[in-house]
Each structure stands twice: as C-alpha cells, then as structure tokens.
Design an enzyme around this catalytic site. Structure first.
Site, PDB file in Angstrom:
ATOM      1  N   HIS A 188      -9.470   0.955   4.244  1.00  0.00           N
ATOM      2  CA  HIS A 188      -8.338   1.148   5.251  1.00  0.00           C
ATOM      3  C   HIS A 188      -7.966   1.902   6.643  1.00  0.00           C
ATOM      4  O   HIS A 188      -9.549   2.813   6.470  1.00  0.00           O
ATOM      5  CB  HIS A 188      -7.147   1.457   4.187  1.00  0.00           C
ATOM      6  CG  HIS A 188      -5.736   1.787   4.492  1.00  0.00           C
ATOM      7  ND1 HIS A 188      -5.615   2.274   5.999  1.00  0.00           N
ATOM      8  CD2 HIS A 188      -4.981   0.986   4.017  1.00  0.00           C
ATOM      9  CE1 HIS A 188      -4.259   2.314   6.415  1.00  0.00           C
ATOM     10  NE2 HIS A 188      -3.938   1.417   5.439  1.00  0.00           N
ATOM     11  N   SER A 236       3.797  -2.352  10.791  1.00  0.00           N
ATOM     12  CA  SER A 236       4.288  -2.177  10.582  1.00  0.00           C
ATOM     13  C   SER A 236       5.365  -3.323  10.411  1.00  0.00           C
ATOM     14  O   SER A 236       6.055  -4.014  10.974  1.00  0.00           O
ATOM     15  CB  SER A 236       4.689  -1.809  12.178  1.00  0.00           C
ATOM     16  OG  SER A 236       4.583  -0.284  12.433  1.00  0.00           O
ATOM     17  N   ASN A 252       1.036  -1.663   0.285  1.00  0.00           N
ATOM     18  CA  ASN A 252      -0.206  -0.325  -0.086  1.00  0.00           C
ATOM     19  C   ASN A 252       1.225   1.341   0.013  1.00  0.00           C
ATOM     20  O   ASN A 252       1.470   1.235   0.913  1.00  0.00           O
ATOM     21  CB  ASN A 252      -0.620  -0.225   1.423  1.00  0.00           C
ATOM     22  CG  ASN A 252      -2.307   1.070   1.407  1.00  0.00           C
ATOM     23  OD1 ASN A 252      -1.611   2.071   0.369  1.00  0.00           O
ATOM     24  ND2 ASN A 252      -2.155   1.582   2.135  1.00  0.00           N
ATOM     25  N   TRP A 253       0.984   1.986  -1.299  1.00  0.00           N
ATOM     26  CA  TRP A 253       2.204   2.663  -1.783  1.00  0.00           C
ATOM     27  C   TRP A 253       1.303   4.479  -0.657  1.00  0.00           C
ATOM     28  O   TRP A 253       1.778   5.415  -0.548  1.00  0.00           O
ATOM     29  CB  TRP A 253       1.922   3.238  -2.689  1.00  0.00           C
ATOM     30  CG  TRP A 253       3.844   2.100  -3.205  1.00  0.00           C
ATOM     31  CD1 TRP A 253       3.901   1.589  -2.287  1.00  0.00           C
ATOM     32  CD2 TRP A 253       4.091   2.046  -4.994  1.00  0.00           C
ATOM     33  NE1 TRP A 253       5.147   0.664  -2.692  1.00  0.00           N
ATOM     34  CE2 TRP A 253       5.136   0.989  -4.758  1.00  0.00           C
ATOM     35  CE3 TRP A 253       3.446   3.028  -6.251  1.00  0.00           C
ATOM     36  CZ2 TRP A 253       5.516   0.554  -5.858  1.00  0.00           C
ATOM     37  CZ3 TRP A 253       4.966   2.471  -6.710  1.00  0.00           C
ATOM     38  CH2 TRP A 253       5.605   1.657  -6.759  1.00  0.00           C
ATOM     39  N   LYS A 254      -0.360   4.251  -0.102  1.00  0.00           N
ATOM     40  CA  LYS A 254      -0.833   5.552   0.222  1.00  0.00           C
ATOM     41  C   LYS A 254      -0.266   6.941  -0.549  1.00  0.00           C
ATOM     42  O   LYS A 254      -0.724   7.025  -1.563  1.00  0.00           O
ATOM     43  CB  LYS A 254      -0.018   5.451   1.945  1.00  0.00           C
ATOM     44  CG  LYS A 254      -0.128   4.571   2.682  1.00  0.00           C
ATOM     45  CD  LYS A 254       0.159   4.827   4.255  1.00  0.00           C
ATOM     46  CE  LYS A 254       0.192   3.535   4.840  1.00  0.00           C
ATOM     47  NZ  LYS A 254       0.061   3.761   6.496  1.00  0.00           N
ATOM     48  N   GLU A 291      -5.645  -5.169  10.098  1.00  0.00           N
ATOM     49  CA  GLU A 291      -4.848  -3.863  10.455  1.00  0.00           C
ATOM     50  C   GLU A 291      -5.092  -2.979  12.059  1.00  0.00           C
ATOM     51  O   GLU A 291      -6.058  -2.487  11.618  1.00  0.00           O
ATOM     52  CB  GLU A 291      -5.152  -3.577   9.200  1.00  0.00           C
ATOM     53  CG  GLU A 291      -4.341  -3.922   7.872  1.00  0.00           C
ATOM     54  CD  GLU A 291      -3.470  -2.920   7.536  1.00  0.00           C
ATOM     55  OE1 GLU A 291      -2.580  -2.902   6.029  1.00  0.00           O
ATOM     56  OE2 GLU A 291      -4.558  -1.737   6.561  1.00  0.00           O
ATOM     57  N   GLU A 348      -6.921   4.656   7.476  1.00  0.00           N
ATOM     58  CA  GLU A 348      -7.025   5.927   7.318  1.00  0.00           C
ATOM     59  C   GLU A 348      -8.144   6.214   6.628  1.00  0.00           C
ATOM     60  O   GLU A 348      -8.346   7.673   6.775  1.00  0.00           O
ATOM     61  CB  GLU A 348      -5.435   5.805   6.280  1.00  0.00           C
ATOM     62  CG  GLU A 348      -4.560   5.995   7.466  1.00  0.00           C
ATOM     63  CD  GLU A 348      -2.582   5.712   6.118  1.00  0.00           C
ATOM     64  OE1 GLU A 348      -2.796   4.953   5.528  1.00  0.00           O
ATOM     65  OE2 GLU A 348      -1.817   4.878   7.179  1.00  0.00           O
ATOM     66  N   GLY A 350       2.490  -0.915   3.807  1.00  0.00           N
ATOM     67  CA  GLY A 350       2.705   0.158   3.791  1.00  0.00           C
ATOM     68  C   GLY A 350       3.835   0.859   3.964  1.00  0.00           C
ATOM     69  O   GLY A 350       4.676   0.652   3.053  1.00  0.00           O
ATOM     70  N   GLY A 351       4.964   1.313   4.831  1.00  0.00           N
ATOM     71  CA  GLY A 351       6.118   1.958   4.982  1.00  0.00           C
ATOM     72  C   GLY A 351       7.237   1.031   3.994  1.00  0.00           C
ATOM     73  O   GLY A 351       7.527   1.653   3.308  1.00  0.00           O
ATOM     74  N   GLY A 382       2.542   2.265  10.227  1.00  0.00           N
ATOM     75  CA  GLY A 382       2.731   3.654  10.420  1.00  0.00           C
ATOM     76  C   GLY A 382       3.831   3.759  11.920  1.00  0.00           C
ATOM     77  O   GLY A 382       4.025   4.898  12.583  1.00  0.00           O
TER      78      GLY A 382
HETATM   79  C1  PEP Z   1      -0.987  -0.232   5.902  1.00  0.00           C
HETATM   80  O1  PEP Z   1      -0.797   1.058   5.523  1.00  0.00           O
HETATM   81  O2  PEP Z   1      -1.231  -0.716   5.183  1.00  0.00           O
HETATM   82  C2  PEP Z   1       0.543   0.281   6.601  1.00  0.00           C
HETATM   83  C3  PEP Z   1      -0.058  -1.684   7.090  1.00  0.00           C
HETATM   84  O3  PEP Z   1       1.164   0.086   6.978  1.00  0.00           O
HETATM   85  P1  PEP Z   1       2.180  -0.183   7.554  1.00  0.00           P
HETATM   86  O4  PEP Z   1       2.846  -1.081   7.233  1.00  0.00           O
HETATM   87  O5  PEP Z   1       3.294   1.296   7.445  1.00  0.00           O
HETATM   88  O6  PEP Z   1       2.369   0.113   8.666  1.00  0.00           O
END
Ligand code: PEP
Length: 249
Positions: free
Chosen positions: A95, A213, A9-11, A167, A97, A234-235, A173
C-alpha cells in the site's frame, strides 16, 4: 467475465468493539450479495473480532500487510503462518502508505508477494504514481517499473491468485478521484505489463481494482469501465451504509 472484488482497507481505524458494530450493521445489508467478492481488511488487532463477527457470511477478512519470513526477530511484523492460524488468507501488500511512511520498496513488495502467494494467499498488490510523477508524464513508466519489480521471479502458476490495485497516490484520502478514463488507461498499462510478464491468458483473468477516494457517488462510473475489476476503499469503507452503497453500486 472477471468477478469484481470490493475490498475495504480500514487502515489504523476502529477498535474491536467498533469492528463488531460495523459487521452487525453491514452484514444484513449485503446478505446474499454474490455478484462481487467482499473483503474487509482491519488492522491486525481487530482481525479476531472481525473474523468472529463475519463468520459464515459472504464477507472475507484480510490483513493490511504480511512479512516475508516464516518467523524471527522482526519486531512489529506478522507472518503468513500467524495469519493462516486465524484463517486469514487475504492480504494487502505494498500500500502506498507503507511505501510512503514505512520504507516499503519495490523489492520488499516482491518479497512479501512471493511469500504470500507461496502460502496460498490472495494478495492485493498496490501500485500507483505520486502527483509529481503524473505531472511529469511518468505514470506509465512508474506503473511498469512497480509491476516488473513486484512480480520479479514469480511464475504465472504461482501468481494465479494475484489481485492488483491501481491506487494513484494523489487520489488516496484526498477526495480527488481519478476519472474513470484515467483509471482505465492506467489499468490497461498494468494489464499490458502483466501480459508481458505472465502471458495473455493470465492477464485476461487478472483482477485490477481501482483505489483512491472511491465513494458511493462515483463508484458506478468507475465500475462501468471494462478495465476496472473492483475497488479498494479506505475512508468510505468505515461506515456500513456507505460501504454497502459501494459494494452494491
Ligand atoms: C486506500 O486506503 O487504499 C484508499 C484508497 O483510501 P481512500 O478510499 O480513503 O482514498
């Protein structure tokens, strides 16, 4: 055996050029990797560049959201038809967010999910508790409620392509990962709820990803849990080497 899905997930990161650079470096690193499905979800404007760069590879491109109406006066939204026109049929729905910052509710998640499934998409439907809910011992109830409402009025037949991502919001994050045991317990709650809603056969096939994470150094212990069928990242998915290390854990 459920085939794992390793999804990025590149957000709201990367430009089209940066997306192309990512695939230039990433694709050779994962070439021939067939053990898992690999999906990268860039922001909408980067989708054409990502599709072009990933063409003919083992990496599918997905979107980060989709609206439930076919078309209309819905400024800022994107329809299933618009995504399908690009050849995109993977999408993240609900998601945290979106839920936290953009008013997404269990009901709109349900609407988006229904439309996406109807249109033949593989949706990754996200559920997860916030820290206060976990600390109050409400995690299982929250997960059950999110599943019941997200899957409302969807038949097992329609839901065949559904993928769920657990999640925990406190792990996204933040660098705080759920322990493999905590994640597996939550996945078991989701699978049990899916059994009640869709039946045992469906639930046994359902892929439930963990997100929060996930990094190269914690991915193997998470994936070692039988309950965990992949990762939503994500990150650590923004860098080709780090996402490769996760995909090839
Ligand atoms: C996400 O955006 O779904 C996510 C899990 O982010 P991160 O890996 O950065 O916690």
């Amino acid at each position: 055996m459920r085939k794992k899905v390793m999804a990025a997930n590149w957000k709201m990161y990367k430009t089209p050029d940066q997306s192309r650079d990512f695939f230039r470096d990433f694709l050779p690193l994962v070439a021939g990797h067939t053990r898992d499905e690999i999906v990268v979800c860039p922001s909408f404007l980067n989708i054409p560049a990502a599709l072009d760069a990933a063409k003919g590879s083992n990496v599918a491109i997905g979107a980060q959201n989709v609206h439930w109406k076919e078309e209309g006066a819905f400024t800022g939204e994107t329809s299933v038809g618009q995504l399908l026109a690009w050849g995109v049929n993977n999408v993240i729905i609900g998601h945290s967010e979106r839920r936290q910052y953009f008013g997404e509710t269990d009901d709109t998640v349900n609407l988006r999910l229904k439309t996406a499934l109807e249109a033949g998409f593989t949706p990754i439907c996200c559920v997860g508790e916030v820290l206060e809910e976990r600390e109050a011992g409400m995690t299982d109830d929250i997960l059950r409620r999110q599943c019941v409402r997200a899957f409302h009025a969807i038949s097992a037949k329609k839901a065949a392509k559904l993928v769920v991502a657990y999640e925990p919001v406190w792990a996204i994050g933040t660098g705080k990962t759920a322990t493999p045991e905590i994640a597996a317990e939550a996945h078991a709650v989701i699978r049990k709820e899916a059994t009640e809603i869709f039946g045992e056969d469906f639930a046994n096939q359902l892929r439930i990803l963990y997100g929060g994470s996930v990094k190269p150094d914690n991915v193997s212990s998470l994936m070692a849990q039988e309950e965990i069928d992949g990762a939503l990242v994500g990150g650590a998915s923004l860098d080709p080497k780090s996402f490769t290390a996760i995909v090839k854990y």
